[in-house]
Design a protein around this motif. Structure first.
Motif, PDB file in Angstrom:
ATOM      1  N   ASN A  20       0.888  -1.189   0.061  1.00 38.67           N
ATOM      2  CA  ASN A  20       0.080   0.079   0.083  1.00 38.67           C
ATOM      3  C   ASN A  20       0.779   1.191  -0.086  1.00 38.67           C
ATOM      4  O   ASN A  20       0.389   2.172  -0.632  1.00 38.67           O
ATOM      5  N   ASP A  21       1.962   1.326   0.852  1.00 42.70           N
ATOM      6  CA  ASP A  21       2.884   2.280   0.680  1.00 42.70           C
ATOM      7  C   ASP A  21       3.593   2.630  -0.352  1.00 42.70           C
ATOM      8  O   ASP A  21       3.446   3.551  -0.807  1.00 42.70           O
ATOM      9  N   PHE A  22       3.924   1.200  -1.067  1.00 43.29           N
ATOM     10  CA  PHE A  22       4.891   1.402  -2.268  1.00 43.29           C
ATOM     11  C   PHE A  22       3.926   1.675  -3.513  1.00 43.29           C
ATOM     12  O   PHE A  22       4.643   2.167  -4.538  1.00 43.29           O
ATOM     13  N   ARG A  23       2.510   1.689  -3.523  1.00 45.88           N
ATOM     14  CA  ARG A  23       1.769   1.586  -4.485  1.00 45.88           C
ATOM     15  C   ARG A  23       1.856   3.153  -5.383  1.00 45.88           C
ATOM     16  O   ARG A  23       1.564   3.458  -6.375  1.00 45.88           O
ATOM     17  N   ASN A  24       2.364   4.228  -4.496  1.00 43.13           N
ATOM     18  CA  ASN A  24       2.510   5.484  -4.738  1.00 43.13           C
ATOM     19  C   ASN A  24       3.570   5.376  -6.184  1.00 43.13           C
ATOM     20  O   ASN A  24       3.518   6.357  -6.783  1.00 43.13           O
ATOM     21  N   SER A  25       4.408   4.600  -6.167  1.00 40.15           N
ATOM     22  CA  SER A  25       5.374   4.274  -6.934  1.00 40.15           C
ATOM     23  C   SER A  25       4.861   3.514  -8.154  1.00 40.15           C
ATOM     24  O   SER A  25       5.578   3.501  -9.288  1.00 40.15           O
ATOM     25  N   ILE A  26       3.821   2.887  -8.082  1.00 44.30           N
ATOM     26  CA  ILE A  26       3.130   1.960  -9.196  1.00 44.30           C
ATOM     27  C   ILE A  26       2.062   2.941  -9.745  1.00 44.30           C
ATOM     28  O   ILE A  26       1.415   3.729  -9.288  1.00 44.30           O
ATOM     29  N   SER A  27       1.719   2.367 -10.915  1.00 43.36           N
ATOM     30  CA  SER A  27       0.560   3.022 -11.665  1.00 43.36           C
ATOM     31  C   SER A  27      -0.576   2.522 -10.924  1.00 43.36           C
ATOM     32  O   SER A  27      -0.739   2.054  -9.983  1.00 43.36           O
TER      33      SER A  27
END
Length: 211
Positions: free
Chosen positions: A137-144
């Motif tokens: 969830n935290d990392f999703r800002n880096s994902i589309s």
């Protein structure tokens, strides 16, 4: 320490694709792949993968990240290499680097697993270190806005990864997950993985294989 001696790879397909068509789907249409526990590009390897795809290769072992960068040096523009533990919280966590890096993880292991009988005796020599941790969830800002293919191979911390991925799992098409635990606890963990993915997110299991 844990005796992680029973493992199962489970393939879930969110979109009801038949097994014999899944290979074509992965080759032709996905454009976002997230590989958690990339481990030098094994299971699967992306080296000969040709498509319009961007890869997030995540591993907590900094040496594995270095090896991944070298292996995929011809794909630099198609890949982001991330040195972190994916779990269910943001912070830092103990990580056990083993002499066999494919067995490294956040849980300490004992060298009495029947899976490794007869193999080299020093593969579980360990070094404990503190590494950064974040949830998907935290990392999703880096994902589309979505993931086409998500692989989870974290040597026993699969539930933590799933619990920290609630905001992205309903936007994920295909998951390949290895479930690993002590034999006495395996059935309970397996059922928990099934519950999270099938009941909570409407995934459907299409293939499983003991390893």
């Amino acid at each position: 320490g844990l005796v992680l001696d029973w493992a199962l790879r489970i393939l879930f397909d969110y979109a009801y694709f038949l097994i014999n068509k899944m290979k074509d789907k992965i080759k032709n249409s996905p454009n976002i792949v997230v590989d958690i526990g990339a481990r030098f590009g094994l299971h699967p390897t992306w080296k000969n993968f040709k498509s319009d795809t961007f890869f997030y290769l995540i591993d907590a072992d900094k040496n594995e990240i270095k090896r991944l960068k070298e292996k995929y040096k011809d794909k630099k523009g198609e890949m982001l290499f991330v040195n972190t533990v994916i779990s269910d919280f943001k912070g830092s966590i103990n990580f056990f680097n083993l002499s066999n890096p494919a067995m490294s993880g956040i849980y300490e292991r004992k060298n009495i697993s029947p899976l490794f009988e007869g193999e080299r005796k020093d593969q579980l020599k360990r070094k404990k270190s503190k590494v950064s941790s974040q949830s998907l969830n935290d990392f999703r800002n880096s994902i589309s806005h979505h993931i086409d293919f998500l692989k989870i191979d974290t040597e026993g911390s699969e539930i933590e990864v799933l619990e920290g991925s609630k905001n992205i799992l309903n936007k994920t098409n295909i998951i390949l997950i290895e479930v690993l635990d002590e034999r006495k606890n395996f059935d309970e963990k397996y059922q928990r993985v099934i519950e999270i993915l099938e009941k909570n997110y409407n995934f459907h299991k299409v293939l499983e294989k003991s390893i």
